[in-house]
Design an enzyme around this catalytic site. Structure first.
Site, mmCIF file in Angstrom:
data_model
loop_
_atom_site.group_PDB
_atom_site.id
_atom_site.type_symbol
_atom_site.label_atom_id
_atom_site.label_comp_id
_atom_site.label_asym_id
_atom_site.label_seq_id
_atom_site.Cartn_x
_atom_site.Cartn_y
_atom_site.Cartn_z
ATOM 1 N N LYS A 38 0.842 -1.202 0.000
ATOM 2 C CA LYS A 38 0.000 0.000 0.000
ATOM 3 C C LYS A 38 0.878 1.254 0.000
ATOM 4 O O LYS A 38 2.090 1.170 0.256
ATOM 5 C CB LYS A 38 -0.902 -0.012 1.242
ATOM 6 C CG LYS A 38 -0.131 0.086 2.559
ATOM 7 C CD LYS A 38 -1.024 -0.097 3.781
ATOM 8 C CE LYS A 38 -0.214 -0.032 5.064
ATOM 9 N NZ LYS A 38 -1.049 -0.356 6.246
ATOM 10 N N ARG A 137 -10.122 0.369 15.289
ATOM 11 C CA ARG A 137 -10.026 1.049 13.994
ATOM 12 C C ARG A 137 -11.010 0.361 13.062
ATOM 13 O O ARG A 137 -12.096 0.001 13.488
ATOM 14 C CB ARG A 137 -8.562 0.989 13.505
ATOM 15 C CG ARG A 137 -8.186 2.078 12.572
ATOM 16 C CD ARG A 137 -6.708 2.046 12.202
ATOM 17 N NE ARG A 137 -6.359 0.913 11.329
ATOM 18 C CZ ARG A 137 -5.157 0.739 10.790
ATOM 19 N NH1 ARG A 137 -4.194 1.587 11.034
ATOM 20 N NH2 ARG A 137 -4.914 -0.296 10.008
ATOM 21 N N TYR A 271 14.925 30.747 6.202
ATOM 22 C CA TYR A 271 13.879 31.580 6.803
ATOM 23 C C TYR A 271 14.024 31.692 8.320
ATOM 24 O O TYR A 271 14.242 30.692 8.998
ATOM 25 C CB TYR A 271 12.500 30.983 6.511
ATOM 26 C CG TYR A 271 12.090 30.994 5.062
ATOM 27 C CD1 TYR A 271 12.016 32.186 4.333
ATOM 28 C CD2 TYR A 271 11.771 29.812 4.422
ATOM 29 C CE1 TYR A 271 11.616 32.176 3.000
ATOM 30 C CE2 TYR A 271 11.369 29.796 3.085
ATOM 31 C CZ TYR A 271 11.298 30.986 2.380
ATOM 32 O OH TYR A 271 10.907 30.975 1.071
ATOM 33 N N MET A 324 10.517 24.853 0.960
ATOM 34 C CA MET A 324 9.652 24.032 0.119
ATOM 35 C C MET A 324 10.444 23.105 -0.798
ATOM 36 O O MET A 324 10.068 21.953 -1.004
ATOM 37 C CB MET A 324 8.729 24.924 -0.720
ATOM 38 C CG MET A 324 7.685 24.142 -1.489
ATOM 39 S SD MET A 324 6.577 25.177 -2.441
ATOM 40 C CE MET A 324 5.625 25.959 -1.150
HETATM 41 C C1 LIG Z 1 -0.248 -1.367 6.942
HETATM 42 C C2 LIG Z 1 -0.835 -2.617 7.405
HETATM 43 C C3 LIG Z 1 -0.029 -3.766 7.583
HETATM 44 C C4 LIG Z 1 1.477 -3.732 7.524
HETATM 45 O O1 LIG Z 1 1.939 -3.127 8.706
HETATM 46 P P1 LIG Z 1 3.506 -2.992 9.021
HETATM 47 O O2 LIG Z 1 3.562 -2.493 10.405
HETATM 48 O O3 LIG Z 1 4.034 -1.997 8.037
HETATM 49 O O4 LIG Z 1 4.092 -4.335 8.839
HETATM 50 C C5 LIG Z 1 -0.657 -4.958 7.897
HETATM 51 N N1 LIG Z 1 -2.000 -5.017 8.037
HETATM 52 C C6 LIG Z 1 -2.797 -3.921 7.900
HETATM 53 C C7 LIG Z 1 -4.251 -4.031 8.097
HETATM 54 C C8 LIG Z 1 -2.246 -2.689 7.588
HETATM 55 O O5 LIG Z 1 -3.034 -1.611 7.486
#
Ligand SMILES: *Cc1c(COP(=O)(O)O)cnc(C)c1O
Length: 383
Positions: A38, A137, A271, A324
């Site tokens: 992802k 979650r 800055y 930036m």
């Molecule tokens: C991102 C994610 C993972 C991987 O987590 P890591 O800590 O990067 O290994 C596994 N399962 C779910 C549901 C996630 O959202």
């Protein structure tokens, strides 16, 4: 590859990703590995990373976004199973089913939309039940699972879905021996048992992220889902670094000095002049900034060095505010660096360069964020 010229690049070592998957596979024992790619493979580039992970033995790919799942299939990655899990009403579920993507179901509305998509396409949707075992979650709670089992089994009986998986996610896998891990595993086992009593026969039960692959063999079940560790970063940096875990960081972020110039003592840099030179010195301009994903929290003051960089074999730091598209480094009075010299912001750390974990420490964040936030415009080069 795009031919657009850019003054920085992320070099991604695909052999490192492949090797990290082998290391994680060994830790996972008989469990299959779902490579979590992802967020553009945590900034490393989804397609190249997915292919490297598959070469290393991953048999599944996992992505949060439906678009990522479709992109994997569109790129010709047809063999491994792909799971996608985060969507809201109106998601292109029919497209996912046609593309042979497994979908997670976290709520009643999702099941209804999956069933509708299955009927519309004539496909059987491969569904993974997402259980919230305590992370608080996404996912259905244990009581919600009880309410959804009957509709799930009805949908399975009429051929619109095949309930192939059940899964959950841990809140404290990275804490040594946290009691919630056992508690969540208990709720998970109980949910699995309830679903099996209702008639479910799971191909894969999965719970473990990177930290749990490495630290909690009792929750490996049929499949593990490492993300961060695939890319060689430690999910438990307070307990063990990448090297201790046998992982090799895959990304090296580099740029070339845009300008080198002498400045007098007392010159404020960038800055608000929160860094002021204390002697006649030389400064170098590094052409990467927060538009590229360099955190503004990596700004430095005289008292507190900013994000670490390696230039000409020396470890230096960002001086003053991150802008930036550039940062300034105080190269010191006797610097012989010139425009065009290589700057390594982070890498595997094997040649004295800083790591993404070092940047995370300076910024008060986690290495996940350092690599993932790298701008899409920064070219990825694969070696
Ligand atoms: C991102 C994610 C993972 C991987 O987590 P890591 O800590 O990067 O290994 C596994 N399962 C779910 C549901 C996630 O959202």
């Amino acid at each position: 590859m795009s031919a657009v010229w850019y003054p920085g690049r992320a070099v991604v070592d695909t052999a490192a990703i492949r090797g990290n998957v082998e290391t994680l596979s060994a830790a996972a024992g008989s469990a299959q590995v779902m490579a979590v790619v992802k967020a553009d493979a945590y900034g490393h580039g989804m397609l190249a990373s997915a292919r490297a992970a598959l070469a290393g033995g991953a048999t599944w790919l996992g992505v949060a976004q439906t678009a990522e799942a479709l992109a994997l299939r569109a790129a010709g990655i047809v063999e491994p199973r792909v799971l996608t899990w985060l969507y809201s009403p109106g998601a292109p579920l029919a497209d996912l089913l046609v593309a042979d993507v497994d979908v997670s179901v976290s709520a009643r509305w999702a099941l209804d939309e999956v069933v509708a998509a299955a009927r519309a396409t004539g496909r059987t949707a491969r569904v993974h039940i997402k259980l919230d075992t305590g992370l608080g979650r996404n996912g259905m709670t244990r009581p919600q699972l009880d309410d959804l089992l009957a509709p799930l089994m009805r949908a399975q009986a009429d051929g619109s879905v095949a309930v192939v998986g059940i899964w959950s996610h841990l809140a404290f896998a990275d804490a040594p021996d946290h009691p919630t891990v056992r508690g969540q595993a208990q709720v998970f086992a109980d949910g699995v048992a309830a679903a099996e009593r209702a008639g479910a026969r799971f191909e894969v039960r999965h719970l473990a992220n990177s930290a749990a692959v490495l630290r909690w063999p009792s929750v490996h079940y049929d499949m593990v889902r490492p993300g961060l560790a695939l890319y060689g970063l430690s999910p438990i940096p307070d307990q063990a670094g990448s090297d201790e875990l046998g992982l090799v960081p895959a990304m090296t972020l580099q740029a070339h000095l845009a300008t080198v110039k002498p400045v007098p003592a007392g010159q404020g840099l960038s800055y608000t002049h929160q860094y002021v030179t204390t002697q006649d010195t030389t400064v170098g301009i590094v052409p990467l900034g927060y538009a590229d994903g360099i955190p503004r929290h990596a700004s430095g003051t005289n008292a507190r060095p900013g994000g670490p960089v390696q230039i000409g074999g020396r470890r230096l730091a960002v001086a003053g505010r991150v802008c930036m598209d550039q940062v300034v480094v105080d190269l010191g009075p006797d610097a012989s660096d010139t425009a065009g010299d290589l700057v390594t912001l982070f890498g595997p750390g094997t040649h004295g360069e800083p790591t993404a974990q070092d940047w995370a420490d300076v910024c008060g964040t986690i290495s996940y964020e350092i690599v993932t936030r790298l701008g899409a415009q920064v070219p990825r080069e694969y070696v």
